[in-house]
Write a protein that holds these residues in place. Structure first.
Motif, PDB file in Angstrom:
ATOM      1  N   PHE A 225       0.832  -1.210   0.000  1.00  0.00           N
ATOM      2  CA  PHE A 225       0.000   0.000   0.000  1.00  0.00           C
ATOM      3  C   PHE A 225       0.864   1.256   0.000  1.00  0.00           C
ATOM      4  O   PHE A 225       0.641   2.169  -0.797  1.00  0.00           O
ATOM      5  N   TYR A 226       1.855   1.331   0.894  1.00  0.00           N
ATOM      6  CA  TYR A 226       2.704   2.521   0.955  1.00  0.00           C
ATOM      7  C   TYR A 226       3.537   2.656  -0.321  1.00  0.00           C
ATOM      8  O   TYR A 226       3.749   3.765  -0.829  1.00  0.00           O
ATOM      9  N   ARG A 227       3.994   1.535  -0.848  1.00  0.00           N
ATOM     10  CA  ARG A 227       4.736   1.585  -2.122  1.00  0.00           C
ATOM     11  C   ARG A 227       3.826   2.072  -3.244  1.00  0.00           C
ATOM     12  O   ARG A 227       4.225   2.880  -4.085  1.00  0.00           O
ATOM     13  N   GLY A 228       2.582   1.600  -3.241  1.00  0.00           N
ATOM     14  CA  GLY A 228       1.613   2.035  -4.246  1.00  0.00           C
ATOM     15  C   GLY A 228       1.314   3.519  -4.166  1.00  0.00           C
ATOM     16  O   GLY A 228       1.104   4.182  -5.189  1.00  0.00           O
ATOM     17  N   ASN A 229       1.288   4.068  -2.943  1.00  0.00           N
ATOM     18  CA  ASN A 229       1.084   5.516  -2.786  1.00  0.00           C
ATOM     19  C   ASN A 229       2.201   6.313  -3.446  1.00  0.00           C
ATOM     20  O   ASN A 229       1.962   7.334  -4.096  1.00  0.00           O
ATOM     21  N   ARG A 230       3.436   5.833  -3.270  1.00  0.00           N
ATOM     22  CA  ARG A 230       4.570   6.534  -3.882  1.00  0.00           C
ATOM     23  C   ARG A 230       4.500   6.459  -5.401  1.00  0.00           C
ATOM     24  O   ARG A 230       4.749   7.453  -6.094  1.00  0.00           O
ATOM     25  N   ILE A 231       4.149   5.296  -5.910  1.00  0.00           N
ATOM     26  CA  ILE A 231       4.042   5.122  -7.368  1.00  0.00           C
ATOM     27  C   ILE A 231       2.932   6.006  -7.930  1.00  0.00           C
ATOM     28  O   ILE A 231       3.101   6.664  -8.965  1.00  0.00           O
TER      29      ILE A 231
ATOM     30  N   ARG B 286      12.221   8.547   5.637  1.00  0.00           N
ATOM     31  CA  ARG B 286      12.331   7.521   4.597  1.00  0.00           C
ATOM     32  C   ARG B 286      11.474   7.880   3.383  1.00  0.00           C
ATOM     33  O   ARG B 286      11.864   7.624   2.246  1.00  0.00           O
ATOM     34  N   ASP B 287      10.312   8.478   3.631  1.00  0.00           N
ATOM     35  CA  ASP B 287       9.392   8.863   2.557  1.00  0.00           C
ATOM     36  C   ASP B 287       8.852  10.261   2.858  1.00  0.00           C
ATOM     37  O   ASP B 287       7.866  10.415   3.565  1.00  0.00           O
ATOM     38  N   PRO B 288       9.512  11.322   2.346  1.00  0.00           N
ATOM     39  CA  PRO B 288       9.108  12.699   2.655  1.00  0.00           C
ATOM     40  C   PRO B 288       7.664  13.028   2.267  1.00  0.00           C
ATOM     41  O   PRO B 288       7.074  13.950   2.841  1.00  0.00           O
ATOM     42  N   SER B 289       7.092  12.290   1.318  1.00  0.00           N
ATOM     43  CA  SER B 289       5.718  12.572   0.908  1.00  0.00           C
ATOM     44  C   SER B 289       4.723  12.295   2.038  1.00  0.00           C
ATOM     45  O   SER B 289       3.592  12.789   2.019  1.00  0.00           O
ATOM     46  N   LEU B 290       5.140  11.531   3.051  1.00  0.00           N
ATOM     47  CA  LEU B 290       4.260  11.216   4.172  1.00  0.00           C
ATOM     48  C   LEU B 290       3.948  12.452   5.019  1.00  0.00           C
ATOM     49  O   LEU B 290       2.921  12.487   5.711  1.00  0.00           O
TER      50      LEU B 290
ATOM     51  N   PHE C 279       7.899   1.845   7.401  1.00  0.00           N
ATOM     52  CA  PHE C 279       7.025   2.340   6.339  1.00  0.00           C
ATOM     53  C   PHE C 279       6.287   3.616   6.733  1.00  0.00           C
ATOM     54  O   PHE C 279       5.660   4.252   5.888  1.00  0.00           O
ATOM     55  N   GLU C 280       6.359   4.031   8.019  1.00  0.00           N
ATOM     56  CA  GLU C 280       5.667   5.236   8.480  1.00  0.00           C
ATOM     57  C   GLU C 280       6.581   6.449   8.602  1.00  0.00           C
ATOM     58  O   GLU C 280       6.108   7.541   8.889  1.00  0.00           O
TER      59      GLU C 280
ATOM     60  N   ALA D  72       2.393  13.218 -10.786  1.00  0.00           N
ATOM     61  CA  ALA D  72       3.361  14.284 -11.090  1.00  0.00           C
ATOM     62  C   ALA D  72       3.762  14.263 -12.564  1.00  0.00           C
ATOM     63  O   ALA D  72       4.082  15.308 -13.143  1.00  0.00           O
ATOM     64  N   ALA D  73       3.728  13.062 -13.156  1.00  0.00           N
ATOM     65  CA  ALA D  73       4.076  12.927 -14.578  1.00  0.00           C
ATOM     66  C   ALA D  73       2.887  13.225 -15.487  1.00  0.00           C
ATOM     67  O   ALA D  73       3.020  13.179 -16.717  1.00  0.00           O
ATOM     68  N   GLY D  74       1.721  13.508 -14.884  1.00  0.00           N
ATOM     69  CA  GLY D  74       0.554  13.871 -15.670  1.00  0.00           C
ATOM     70  C   GLY D  74      -0.257  12.714 -16.202  1.00  0.00           C
ATOM     71  O   GLY D  74      -1.091  12.901 -17.099  1.00  0.00           O
ATOM     72  N   GLU D  75      -0.059  11.509 -15.665  1.00  0.00           N
ATOM     73  CA  GLU D  75      -0.825  10.358 -16.137  1.00  0.00           C
ATOM     74  C   GLU D  75      -2.277  10.472 -15.686  1.00  0.00           C
ATOM     75  O   GLU D  75      -2.574  10.887 -14.555  1.00  0.00           O
ATOM     76  N   ALA D  76      -3.193  10.081 -16.583  1.00  0.00           N
ATOM     77  CA  ALA D  76      -4.621  10.221 -16.297  1.00  0.00           C
ATOM     78  C   ALA D  76      -5.083   9.251 -15.203  1.00  0.00           C
ATOM     79  O   ALA D  76      -5.838   9.626 -14.307  1.00  0.00           O
ATOM     80  N   ASP D  77      -4.645   7.994 -15.271  1.00  0.00           N
ATOM     81  CA  ASP D  77      -5.036   6.994 -14.276  1.00  0.00           C
ATOM     82  C   ASP D  77      -3.843   6.738 -13.368  1.00  0.00           C
ATOM     83  O   ASP D  77      -2.952   5.974 -13.701  1.00  0.00           O
ATOM     84  N   ALA D  78      -3.843   7.393 -12.204  1.00  0.00           N
ATOM     85  CA  ALA D  78      -2.695   7.294 -11.294  1.00  0.00           C
ATOM     86  C   ALA D  78      -3.139   6.789  -9.937  1.00  0.00           C
ATOM     87  O   ALA D  78      -2.686   7.280  -8.903  1.00  0.00           O
ATOM     88  N   HIS D  79      -4.037   5.809  -9.927  1.00  0.00           N
ATOM     89  CA  HIS D  79      -4.519   5.299  -8.646  1.00  0.00           C
ATOM     90  C   HIS D  79      -3.520   4.310  -8.047  1.00  0.00           C
ATOM     91  O   HIS D  79      -2.638   3.794  -8.749  1.00  0.00           O
ATOM     92  N   ASN D  80      -3.659   4.072  -6.754  1.00  0.00           N
ATOM     93  CA  ASN D  80      -2.845   3.079  -6.051  1.00  0.00           C
ATOM     94  C   ASN D  80      -3.548   1.722  -6.194  1.00  0.00           C
ATOM     95  O   ASN D  80      -4.647   1.548  -5.670  1.00  0.00           O
ATOM     96  N   PRO D  81      -2.951   0.747  -6.860  1.00  0.00           N
ATOM     97  CA  PRO D  81      -3.640  -0.523  -7.093  1.00  0.00           C
ATOM     98  C   PRO D  81      -3.893  -1.328  -5.828  1.00  0.00           C
ATOM     99  O   PRO D  81      -4.649  -2.299  -5.855  1.00  0.00           O
ATOM    100  N   TYR D  82      -3.271  -0.921  -4.704  1.00  0.00           N
ATOM    101  CA  TYR D  82      -3.440  -1.663  -3.456  1.00  0.00           C
ATOM    102  C   TYR D  82      -4.363  -0.958  -2.457  1.00  0.00           C
ATOM    103  O   TYR D  82      -4.669  -1.511  -1.410  1.00  0.00           O
TER     104      TYR D  82
END
Length: 226
Positions: free
Chosen positions: A41-47, A167-171, A162-163, A53-63
């Motif tokens: 889930f956390y990896r999916g959030n980063r993806i 490690r993940d500044p976007s958090l 993972f929290e 940010a790259a402008g993709e239309a479907d950028a959901h987290n698959p998890y």
């Protein structure tokens, strides 16, 4: 049944354990260490964030949808267990599950069809709750309100990789947004009596006097409920 609510890092798990001991009852904790989806889930959030940010239309987290359904199902089962005896304390309520799913939807981590499917499932579960657990809502909801700096300190202390913001500044943005969602939720909550504990004022984890003060507030609220 008493439920302890609050954002990630607010001290729910600690207060659940302490309060259950104070009441001579049992603590029921939400699944965290044994959650098989949480790393994905956390990896999916980063993806998803990178794709947006790259402008993709479907950028959901698959998890994200899988994560929320897994947690909802586990919490439903835990509530049924917690209701078997008096004064049991539940770490996070089923009412809070919807906060995270709504936030995932607003952030684009789940698609419209996933949000609608979750909403229908949640509504069905809430209809079944009085039959499965003898009541639909807790007798007392305790909400721990904590600011960002307090959350980050507690998250760092418990050390789940993972929290961690370093490690993940976007958090950082995620936690700040979660505080806002919880504040909105607490203002609208009306399913049971609600007691707000100010985590900026009461360090119930490390200060015995603060802990006693929090227990006294909860005891008074339970007496009023009874």
């Amino acid at each position: 049944m008493i439920t302890i609510s609050g954002s990630i890092g607010s001290g729910k798990t600690t207060l659940t354990t302490l309060l259950a001991d104070h009441l001579g009852s049992r603590a029921f904790h939400e699944p965290a260490e044994d959650n098989p989806i949480i790393d994905d889930f956390y990896r999916g959030n980063r993806i998803a964030a990178q794709r947006r940010a790259a402008g993709e239309a479907d950028a959901h987290n698959p998890y994200a949808f899988l994560m929320q359904v897994y947690l909802l199902n586990r919490r439903f089962a835990t509530i049924k267990q917690a209701m078997r005896d008096d004064d049991n304390v539940l770490d996070r309520s089923i009412y809070e599950d919807r906060i995270f799913m709504r936030m995932n939807y607003d952030r684009g981590n789940v698609r419209e069809v996933e949000w609608r499917t979750y909403e229908a499932l949640f509504a069905n579960m809430m209809e079944e709750l009085p039959y499965a657990a003898h009541k639909k809502s807790p007798d007392l909801m305790v909400f721990i309100r904590a600011g960002y700096d307090t959350l980050i300190r507690r998250i760092a202390r418990r050390g789940r990789p993972f929290e961690q913001v370093d490690r993940d500044p976007s958090l950082a943005g995620y936690y700040r947004e979660l505080i806002r969602y919880y504040d909105e939720w607490s203002r609208a909550y009306d399913a049971s009596p609600l007691l707000v504990i100010d985590a900026e004022r009461y360090d119930f984890e490390r200060d015995a006097d603060d802990r006693a003060a929090v227990f006294a507030m909860i005891d008074r609220s339970l007496a009023a409920v009874r």
